[in-house]
Scaffold this motif. Structure first.
Motif, PDB file in Angstrom:
ATOM      1  N   SER A 143      14.065  42.497 -36.172  1.00  0.00           N
ATOM      2  CA  SER A 143      13.869  41.315 -35.318  1.00  0.00           C
ATOM      3  C   SER A 143      14.312  41.567 -33.883  1.00  0.00           C
ATOM      4  O   SER A 143      14.163  40.695 -33.034  1.00  0.00           O
ATOM      5  CB  SER A 143      14.518  40.031 -35.867  1.00  0.00           C
ATOM      6  N   GLY A 144      14.834  42.778 -33.613  1.00  0.00           N
ATOM      7  CA  GLY A 144      15.259  43.084 -32.246  1.00  0.00           C
ATOM      8  C   GLY A 144      14.101  43.024 -31.251  1.00  0.00           C
ATOM      9  O   GLY A 144      14.296  42.662 -30.092  1.00  0.00           O
ATOM     10  N   CYS A 145      12.907  43.391 -31.710  1.00  0.00           N
ATOM     11  CA  CYS A 145      11.750  43.333 -30.799  1.00  0.00           C
ATOM     12  C   CYS A 145      11.405  41.879 -30.461  1.00  0.00           C
ATOM     13  O   CYS A 145      11.053  41.564 -29.322  1.00  0.00           O
ATOM     14  CB  CYS A 145      10.553  44.035 -31.427  1.00  0.00           C
ATOM     15  N   HIS A 146      11.516  40.997 -31.449  1.00  0.00           N
ATOM     16  CA  HIS A 146      11.289  39.573 -31.151  1.00  0.00           C
ATOM     17  C   HIS A 146      12.387  39.040 -30.227  1.00  0.00           C
ATOM     18  O   HIS A 146      12.124  38.211 -29.352  1.00  0.00           O
ATOM     19  CB  HIS A 146      11.222  38.753 -32.443  1.00  0.00           C
ATOM     20  N   MET A 147      13.616  39.529 -30.407  1.00  0.00           N
ATOM     21  CA  MET A 147      14.699  39.098 -29.508  1.00  0.00           C
ATOM     22  C   MET A 147      14.385  39.534 -28.080  1.00  0.00           C
ATOM     23  O   MET A 147      14.625  38.798 -27.116  1.00  0.00           O
ATOM     24  CB  MET A 147      16.035  39.708 -29.957  1.00  0.00           C
ATOM     25  N   SER A 148      13.833  40.740 -27.933  1.00  0.00           N
ATOM     26  CA  SER A 148      13.474  41.227 -26.605  1.00  0.00           C
ATOM     27  C   SER A 148      12.336  40.382 -26.023  1.00  0.00           C
ATOM     28  O   SER A 148      12.304  40.106 -24.819  1.00  0.00           O
ATOM     29  CB  SER A 148      13.054  42.698 -26.711  1.00  0.00           C
ATOM     30  N   ASP A 178      12.895  35.165 -20.927  1.00  0.00           N
ATOM     31  CA  ASP A 178      13.530  34.009 -20.287  1.00  0.00           C
ATOM     32  C   ASP A 178      12.531  33.048 -19.655  1.00  0.00           C
ATOM     33  O   ASP A 178      11.685  32.514 -20.336  1.00  0.00           O
ATOM     34  CB  ASP A 178      14.568  34.490 -19.254  1.00  0.00           C
ATOM     35  N   GLU A 179      12.619  32.865 -18.306  1.00  0.00           N
ATOM     36  CA  GLU A 179      11.821  31.803 -17.683  1.00  0.00           C
ATOM     37  C   GLU A 179      10.318  32.048 -17.789  1.00  0.00           C
ATOM     38  O   GLU A 179       9.529  31.109 -17.722  1.00  0.00           O
ATOM     39  CB  GLU A 179      12.212  31.575 -16.212  1.00  0.00           C
ATOM     40  N   PRO A 181      14.838  48.209 -28.697  1.00  0.00           N
ATOM     41  CA  PRO A 181      13.571  47.486 -28.586  1.00  0.00           C
ATOM     42  C   PRO A 181      12.927  47.757 -27.242  1.00  0.00           C
ATOM     43  O   PRO A 181      13.599  48.212 -26.307  1.00  0.00           O
ATOM     44  CB  PRO A 181      14.010  46.018 -28.675  1.00  0.00           C
ATOM     45  N   PRO A 182      11.639  47.458 -27.093  1.00  0.00           N
ATOM     46  CA  PRO A 182      11.037  47.546 -25.770  1.00  0.00           C
ATOM     47  C   PRO A 182      11.741  46.562 -24.829  1.00  0.00           C
ATOM     48  O   PRO A 182      12.062  45.449 -25.235  1.00  0.00           O
ATOM     49  CB  PRO A 182       9.586  47.099 -26.001  1.00  0.00           C
ATOM     50  N   PRO A 183      12.000  46.968 -23.575  1.00  0.00           N
ATOM     51  CA  PRO A 183      12.633  46.027 -22.653  1.00  0.00           C
ATOM     52  C   PRO A 183      11.722  44.830 -22.366  1.00  0.00           C
ATOM     53  O   PRO A 183      10.495  44.947 -22.420  1.00  0.00           O
ATOM     54  CB  PRO A 183      12.862  46.860 -21.386  1.00  0.00           C
TER      55      PRO A 183
END
Ligand code: SF4
Length: 177
Positions: free
Chosen positions: A15-20, A25-26, A148-150
């Motif tokens: 789920s780290g990729c979804h977190m990224s 953010d905005e 994850p991807p930035p």
């Protein structure tokens, strides 16, 4: 004019990729105004629609459930994007590939367990012999590597996709970044 229909999917990943993705953010506010997010772990609908424009997929294909989901998504989606090194190369889920599935379960649930040393015999999808990247099973149209991807790489890719272009994310990310 109707908005593009976008989905995201979480296969065998952390789920780290979804977190990224959420780290945009905005931009997420702008994104939400430009698209309809029709399916995925961040929204409620349970059924994958038939005419999705883009699906961004995290994680490798490790089980028959993953494979069934991926094939269903491919058949209903115009553009599939592999998000993160697990989807692109197998990465962390692929670390189990040297073991046969019964050995894997023995290692995970018996040898390395502190309590209740027993492999589950229900509630776990049937594991495939190895965890593989998405493109080994279905056609993939774009890749966003990284673990994850930035967020800036995901932002770039999504912006390109919304402009009708297939993104080349190599300026913003690479394997293992
Ligand atoms: S690529 Fe990295 S962050 Fe993404 S699901 Fe795999 S392990 Fe997690």
């Amino acid at each position: 004019m109707s908005k593009p229909k976008i989905a995201t999917c979480w296969l065998d990943g952390c789920s780290g990729c979804h977190m990224s993705f959420l780290d945009m953010d905005e931009f997420l506010v702008e994104f939400a105004q430009k698209v309809d997010v029709v399916w995925g772990p961040t929204v409620d609908p349970k059924e994958y629609p038939k005419d999705v424009d883009v699906c961004i997929i995290e994680g490798a294909v490790s089980s028959d459930e993953d494979l069934h989901k991926l094939e269903m998504i491919r058949s209903r989606t115009k553009i599939l994007v592999s998000l993160g090194d697990c989807a692109v190369t197998g990465n962390v889920p692929g670390m189990r590939n040297a073991l046969k599935v019964p050995q894997l379960f023995e290692r995970a649930y018996v040898e390395n367990a502190a309590v209740n040393k027993r492999a589950p015999n229900w509630g776990v999808p049937k594991h495939l012999p190895t965890a593989r990247p998405l493109h080994e099973h279905v056609k993939i149209d774009a890749w966003i590597p990284g673990c994850p991807p930035p967020a800036k790489a995901i932002h770039f890719a999504v912006t390109e996709l919304l402009a009708g272009r297939i993104p080349d994310s190599t300026e913003y990310t690479r394997f293992g970044k």
